[in-house]
Design a protein around this motif. Structure first.
Motif, mmCIF file in Angstrom:
data_model
loop_
_atom_site.group_PDB
_atom_site.id
_atom_site.type_symbol
_atom_site.label_atom_id
_atom_site.label_comp_id
_atom_site.label_asym_id
_atom_site.label_seq_id
_atom_site.Cartn_x
_atom_site.Cartn_y
_atom_site.Cartn_z
ATOM 1 N N UNK A 127 0.865 -1.183 0.000
ATOM 2 C CA UNK A 127 0.000 0.000 0.000
ATOM 3 C C UNK A 127 0.902 1.233 0.000
ATOM 4 N N UNK A 128 0.720 2.106 -1.012
ATOM 5 C CA UNK A 128 1.498 3.348 -1.058
ATOM 6 C C UNK A 128 0.737 4.487 -0.391
ATOM 7 N N UNK A 129 -0.561 4.544 -0.630
ATOM 8 C CA UNK A 129 -1.461 5.448 0.092
ATOM 9 C C UNK A 129 -2.881 4.944 -0.163
ATOM 10 N N UNK A 130 -3.878 5.650 0.312
ATOM 11 C CA UNK A 130 -5.265 5.176 0.179
ATOM 12 C C UNK A 130 -5.710 4.943 -1.252
ATOM 13 N N UNK A 131 -5.043 5.609 -2.198
ATOM 14 C CA UNK A 131 -5.478 5.546 -3.593
ATOM 15 C C UNK A 131 -4.518 4.822 -4.524
ATOM 16 N N UNK A 132 -3.403 4.338 -3.999
ATOM 17 C CA UNK A 132 -2.380 3.709 -4.849
ATOM 18 C C UNK A 132 -1.793 2.484 -4.154
ATOM 19 N N UNK A 133 -1.737 1.362 -4.918
ATOM 20 C CA UNK A 133 -1.111 0.140 -4.387
ATOM 21 C C UNK A 133 -0.195 -0.457 -5.448
ATOM 22 N N UNK A 134 0.697 -1.323 -4.982
ATOM 23 C CA UNK A 134 1.493 -2.138 -5.893
ATOM 24 C C UNK A 134 0.889 -3.535 -5.912
ATOM 25 N N UNK A 135 0.919 -4.154 -7.086
ATOM 26 C CA UNK A 135 0.426 -5.527 -7.238
ATOM 27 C C UNK A 135 1.239 -6.171 -8.350
ATOM 28 N N UNK A 136 0.922 -7.416 -8.684
ATOM 29 C CA UNK A 136 1.558 -8.095 -9.810
ATOM 30 C C UNK A 136 0.525 -8.379 -10.867
ATOM 31 N N UNK A 180 11.463 -0.040 -15.819
ATOM 32 C CA UNK A 180 12.781 0.024 -15.190
ATOM 33 C C UNK A 180 12.700 0.179 -13.681
ATOM 34 N N UNK A 181 13.708 -0.351 -13.024
ATOM 35 C CA UNK A 181 13.751 -0.329 -11.560
ATOM 36 C C UNK A 181 13.906 1.085 -11.014
ATOM 37 N N UNK A 182 14.652 1.937 -11.732
ATOM 38 C CA UNK A 182 14.858 3.308 -11.245
ATOM 39 C C UNK A 182 13.537 4.080 -11.239
ATOM 40 N N UNK A 183 12.677 3.828 -12.246
ATOM 41 C CA UNK A 183 11.365 4.482 -12.284
ATOM 42 C C UNK A 183 10.517 3.987 -11.119
ATOM 43 N N UNK A 184 10.565 2.678 -10.860
ATOM 44 C CA UNK A 184 9.795 2.106 -9.746
ATOM 45 C C UNK A 184 10.246 2.706 -8.415
ATOM 46 N N UNK A 232 9.043 6.228 -8.128
ATOM 47 C CA UNK A 232 7.604 6.221 -7.886
ATOM 48 C C UNK A 232 7.302 5.894 -6.414
ATOM 49 N N UNK A 233 7.976 4.884 -5.879
ATOM 50 C CA UNK A 233 7.758 4.500 -4.471
ATOM 51 C C UNK A 233 8.072 5.670 -3.541
ATOM 52 N N UNK A 234 9.196 6.336 -3.817
ATOM 53 C CA UNK A 234 9.588 7.485 -3.002
ATOM 54 C C UNK A 234 8.567 8.605 -3.123
ATOM 55 N N UNK A 235 8.150 8.888 -4.356
ATOM 56 C CA UNK A 235 7.208 9.969 -4.632
ATOM 57 C C UNK A 235 5.877 9.736 -3.928
ATOM 58 N N UNK A 236 5.302 8.552 -4.130
ATOM 59 C CA UNK A 236 3.980 8.273 -3.594
ATOM 60 C C UNK A 236 3.994 8.065 -2.082
#
Length: 200
Positions: A8-17, A54-58, A61-65
């Motif tokens: 869970x990144x925040x209430x509106x964003x999650x990571x999944x596969x 790419x991993x750098x984008x991920x 994104x994790x840091x940003x969100x």
């Protein structure tokens, strides 16, 4: 096939596969409210999914969100949806990184009373009228939802992000240089023929 929350990144964003076992970002209002890793994603709440390249984008994104105010993220997402509706075109997924980042920075500057002028505001109004109108709408959304008034020059900066997202995410500096070059060409032609162009 139902998808499960990885993070869970925040209430509106999650990571999944996804089905190809690639890590992806899933967005939607309240999609992660009171949810935890391992919980199933409610499909009717999914508004947007994308696989970062790419991993750098991920990592960015994790840091940003993780660090940006969720209300700013929501406004940025609404601006992107509005832009896609007006332009009747999909924008590059990269704008989900660049626009929230820009808005967060612009809001921080506004709170500190700093007003950084955009040297291309006039050119952007002329060459990218629709995108500039979208930028103005973004300022309205920021004021309405966050109670912060950004200077009108920010509409041009937001418009540039949208133009860039339509250009298959070429470097923003290339878009800026291209805009400056077109303006220079128009100035040369106008001077040579001693005429003023009809701006419309």
């Amino acid at each position: 096939m139902s998808q499960k929350i990885e993070k869970v990144l925040n209430n509106n964003v999650v990571l999944a596969f996804n089905e190809s076992d690639q890590e992806m970002v899933v967005m939607g209002r309240g999609i992660a409210f009171q949810k935890h890793p391992g919980d199933e994603i409610e499909e009717d709440k999914i508004e947007k999914t994308f696989v970062p390249e790419g991993q750098d984008v991920m990592e960015h994104l994790l840091s940003l969100y993780r660090d940006i105010d969720p209300d700013i993220l929501e406004v940025a997402t609404n601006v992107i949806k509005y832009a896609q509706g007006v332009l009747r075109a999909r924008l590059s997924n990269h704008i989900y990184l660049t626009l929230p980042d820009h808005l967060s920075y612009a809001i921080s500057r506004a709170k500190e009373g700093l007003d950084i002028k955009s040297p291309l505001t006039w050119e952007i109004k002329r060459f990218y009228k629709i995108e500039h109108e979208i930028g103005l709408k973004a300022l309205e959304l920021v004021e309405k939802n966050l109670n912060i008034q950004l200077p009108e020059t920010e509409a041009a900066a937001i418009a540039l992000h949208i133009v860039n997202a339509r250009q298959d995410e070429q470097d923003l500096q290339v878009t800026i240089k291209m805009t400056e070059m077109v303006q220079d060409i128009l100035n040369i032609v106008s001077y040579y023929y001693g005429t003023t162009f009809n701006e419309d």
